[in-house]
Design a protein around this motif. Structure first.
Motif, PDB file in Angstrom:
ATOM      1  N   THR A  66     104.148   1.539  38.909  1.00 26.24           N
ATOM      2  CA  THR A  66     103.675   2.098  37.644  1.00 26.24           C
ATOM      3  C   THR A  66     104.370   1.390  36.489  1.00 26.24           C
ATOM      4  O   THR A  66     105.310   0.618  36.687  1.00 26.24           O
ATOM      5  N   HIS A  67     103.947   1.702  35.274  1.00 27.46           N
ATOM      6  CA  HIS A  67     104.580   1.097  34.097  1.00 27.46           C
ATOM      7  C   HIS A  67     106.031   1.562  33.930  1.00 27.46           C
ATOM      8  O   HIS A  67     106.794   0.951  33.207  1.00 27.46           O
ATOM      9  N   ASN A  68     106.429   2.627  34.609  1.00 27.56           N
ATOM     10  CA  ASN A  68     107.799   3.138  34.523  1.00 27.56           C
ATOM     11  C   ASN A  68     108.765   2.429  35.467  1.00 27.56           C
ATOM     12  O   ASN A  68     109.964   2.670  35.411  1.00 27.56           O
ATOM     13  N   GLU A  69     108.251   1.562  36.324  1.00 27.03           N
ATOM     14  CA  GLU A  69     109.089   0.939  37.353  1.00 27.03           C
ATOM     15  C   GLU A  69     110.285   0.200  36.763  1.00 27.03           C
ATOM     16  O   GLU A  69     111.390   0.289  37.274  1.00 27.03           O
ATOM     17  N   LYS A  70     110.100  -0.524  35.693  1.00 29.38           N
ATOM     18  CA  LYS A  70     111.194  -1.305  35.138  1.00 29.38           C
ATOM     19  C   LYS A  70     111.727  -0.714  33.836  1.00 29.38           C
ATOM     20  O   LYS A  70     112.489  -1.339  33.134  1.00 29.38           O
ATOM     21  N   LYS A  71     111.358   0.514  33.557  1.00 24.96           N
ATOM     22  CA  LYS A  71     111.772   1.201  32.346  1.00 24.96           C
ATOM     23  C   LYS A  71     113.078   1.948  32.612  1.00 24.96           C
ATOM     24  O   LYS A  71     113.261   2.544  33.672  1.00 24.96           O
ATOM     25  N   ALA A  72     113.972   1.937  31.655  1.00 28.30           N
ATOM     26  CA  ALA A  72     115.241   2.666  31.789  1.00 28.30           C
ATOM     27  C   ALA A  72     114.948   4.166  31.886  1.00 28.30           C
ATOM     28  O   ALA A  72     114.011   4.661  31.253  1.00 28.30           O
ATOM     29  N   PRO A  73     115.731   4.904  32.670  1.00 28.46           N
ATOM     30  CA  PRO A  73     115.503   6.350  32.787  1.00 28.46           C
ATOM     31  C   PRO A  73     115.695   7.049  31.442  1.00 28.46           C
ATOM     32  O   PRO A  73     116.509   6.632  30.628  1.00 28.46           O
ATOM     33  N   ASP A  74     114.958   8.114  31.246  1.00 25.58           N
ATOM     34  CA  ASP A  74     115.078   8.925  30.041  1.00 25.58           C
ATOM     35  C   ASP A  74     116.378   9.732  30.147  1.00 25.58           C
ATOM     36  O   ASP A  74     116.556  10.504  31.088  1.00 25.58           O
ATOM     37  N   ALA A  75     117.264   9.574  29.198  1.00 26.51           N
ATOM     38  CA  ALA A  75     118.570  10.242  29.235  1.00 26.51           C
ATOM     39  C   ALA A  75     118.421  11.753  29.213  1.00 26.51           C
ATOM     40  O   ALA A  75     119.261  12.474  29.742  1.00 26.51           O
ATOM     41  N   HIS A  76     117.352  12.259  28.627  1.00 24.12           N
ATOM     42  CA  HIS A  76     117.154  13.717  28.516  1.00 24.12           C
ATOM     43  C   HIS A  76     116.491  14.297  29.747  1.00 24.12           C
ATOM     44  O   HIS A  76     116.488  15.508  29.933  1.00 24.12           O
ATOM     45  N   ALA A  77     115.935  13.474  30.619  1.00 26.15           N
ATOM     46  CA  ALA A  77     115.188  13.973  31.786  1.00 26.15           C
ATOM     47  C   ALA A  77     116.081  14.680  32.775  1.00 26.15           C
ATOM     48  O   ALA A  77     115.649  15.572  33.480  1.00 26.15           O
ATOM     49  N   THR A  78     117.360  14.294  32.852  1.00 31.64           N
ATOM     50  CA  THR A  78     118.259  14.914  33.836  1.00 31.64           C
ATOM     51  C   THR A  78     119.029  16.081  33.263  1.00 31.64           C
ATOM     52  O   THR A  78     119.742  16.759  33.981  1.00 31.64           O
ATOM     53  N   GLU A  79     118.884  16.340  31.975  1.00 26.83           N
ATOM     54  CA  GLU A  79     119.573  17.479  31.369  1.00 26.83           C
ATOM     55  C   GLU A  79     118.749  18.733  31.565  1.00 26.83           C
ATOM     56  O   GLU A  79     117.546  18.729  31.441  1.00 26.83           O
TER      57      GLU A  79
END
Length: 83
Positions: A69-82
């Protein structure tokens, strides 16, 4: 390799041993219909899910499809794990 939580290590070892035995003794011999390790897998999975929750790791983020997907090489969202 150990599990995500020390509490899950024994379940992981039991499941790994069952799976490896089934894979080499049954699956590679052509028997693909049985699932002898299902209960061990479900117990181990429940333990891992609890460990993820205890560590405030989002199960949705862990299970999200990224490869291809287009997210494969995208840095993780810092807020997603909060949480």
């Amino acid at each position: 390799m150990n599990s995500i939580s020390e509490e899950c290590n024994d379940l992981k070892k039991s499941y790994d041993a069952c799976f490896n035995s089934w894979y080499t003794e049954k699956f590679l011999q052509g028997e693909t219909s049985s699932e002898p390790c299902r209960e061990l897998f479900e117990s181990y999975r429940a333990c891992v899910l609890k460990a993820l929750k205890d560590k405030n790791i989002s199960v949705e983020e862990v299970e999200k499809d990224v490869l291809g997907t287009h997210n494969e090489k995208k840095a993780p969202d810092a807020h997603a794990t909060e949480s």
